[in-house]
Design a protein around this motif. Sequence first.
Motif, mmCIF file in Angstrom:
data_model
loop_
_atom_site.group_PDB
_atom_site.id
_atom_site.type_symbol
_atom_site.label_atom_id
_atom_site.label_comp_id
_atom_site.label_asym_id
_atom_site.label_seq_id
_atom_site.Cartn_x
_atom_site.Cartn_y
_atom_site.Cartn_z
ATOM 1 N N ASN A 1 4.997 -6.925 -4.009
ATOM 2 C CA ASN A 1 4.272 -5.876 -3.046
ATOM 3 C C ASN A 1 4.246 -4.671 -4.176
ATOM 4 O O ASN A 1 5.103 -4.189 -4.999
ATOM 5 N N ARG A 2 2.972 -4.078 -3.792
ATOM 6 C CA ARG A 2 2.902 -2.539 -4.691
ATOM 7 C C ARG A 2 1.893 -1.753 -3.671
ATOM 8 O O ARG A 2 1.646 -2.296 -2.814
ATOM 9 N N GLY A 3 1.952 -0.503 -4.116
ATOM 10 C CA GLY A 3 1.262 0.389 -3.348
ATOM 11 C C GLY A 3 -0.238 0.221 -3.523
ATOM 12 O O GLY A 3 -0.786 -0.163 -4.719
ATOM 13 N N VAL A 4 -1.298 0.771 -2.498
ATOM 14 C CA VAL A 4 -2.672 0.800 -2.819
ATOM 15 C C VAL A 4 -3.015 1.579 -4.055
ATOM 16 O O VAL A 4 -2.175 2.632 -4.361
ATOM 17 N N ASN A 5 -3.752 1.074 -4.968
ATOM 18 C CA ASN A 5 -4.009 1.739 -6.110
ATOM 19 C C ASN A 5 -2.990 1.859 -7.089
ATOM 20 O O ASN A 5 -2.784 2.965 -7.835
ATOM 21 N N SER A 6 -2.035 1.010 -6.847
ATOM 22 C CA SER A 6 -0.738 0.826 -7.749
ATOM 23 C C SER A 6 0.188 2.227 -7.570
ATOM 24 O O SER A 6 1.006 2.622 -8.428
ATOM 25 N N ASN A 7 0.164 2.873 -6.591
ATOM 26 C CA ASN A 7 0.637 3.999 -5.930
ATOM 27 C C ASN A 7 2.355 3.517 -5.641
ATOM 28 O O ASN A 7 2.429 2.447 -5.180
ATOM 29 N N LEU A 8 3.203 4.691 -5.806
ATOM 30 C CA LEU A 8 4.641 4.356 -5.502
ATOM 31 C C LEU A 8 4.646 3.884 -3.875
ATOM 32 O O LEU A 8 3.778 4.227 -3.020
ATOM 33 N N ILE A 9 5.469 2.942 -3.694
ATOM 34 C CA ILE A 9 5.497 2.489 -2.160
ATOM 35 C C ILE A 9 7.225 3.104 -1.543
ATOM 36 O O ILE A 9 7.126 3.111 -0.598
ATOM 37 N N PHE A 10 8.036 3.620 -2.645
ATOM 38 C CA PHE A 10 9.188 4.298 -2.088
ATOM 39 C C PHE A 10 8.923 5.808 -2.546
ATOM 40 O O PHE A 10 8.981 6.022 -3.702
ATOM 41 N N PHE A 11 9.005 6.711 -1.494
ATOM 42 C CA PHE A 11 8.994 8.044 -1.952
ATOM 43 C C PHE A 11 10.127 8.815 -2.229
ATOM 44 O O PHE A 11 10.481 9.844 -2.647
ATOM 45 N N ASN A 12 11.388 8.094 -1.615
ATOM 46 C CA ASN A 12 12.708 8.617 -1.945
ATOM 47 C C ASN A 12 13.580 7.506 -1.679
ATOM 48 O O ASN A 12 13.266 6.519 -1.431
ATOM 49 N N LYS A 13 15.014 7.812 -1.925
ATOM 50 C CA LYS A 13 15.984 6.907 -2.084
ATOM 51 C C LYS A 13 16.286 6.316 -0.827
ATOM 52 O O LYS A 13 16.564 5.064 -0.527
#
Length: 50
Positions: A18-30
């Motif tokens: 799994n990865r975010g759209v356009n290789s963006n982060l999928i987890f924004f915090n802990k």
Amino acid sequence: MKIREDILETDYLYHIFNRGVNSNLIFFNKENMSFFLKKTERYVLPFFEI
């Protein structure tokens, strides 16, 4: 977006990622990552080796 409905078969190896759209982060915090890991432990690990 159509969700895949393929059946996972016994004795096969599957590469799941799994990865975010356009290789963006999928987890924004802990807390996001912790939530995901707890759900993985409960619903995935009893059935799959990762």
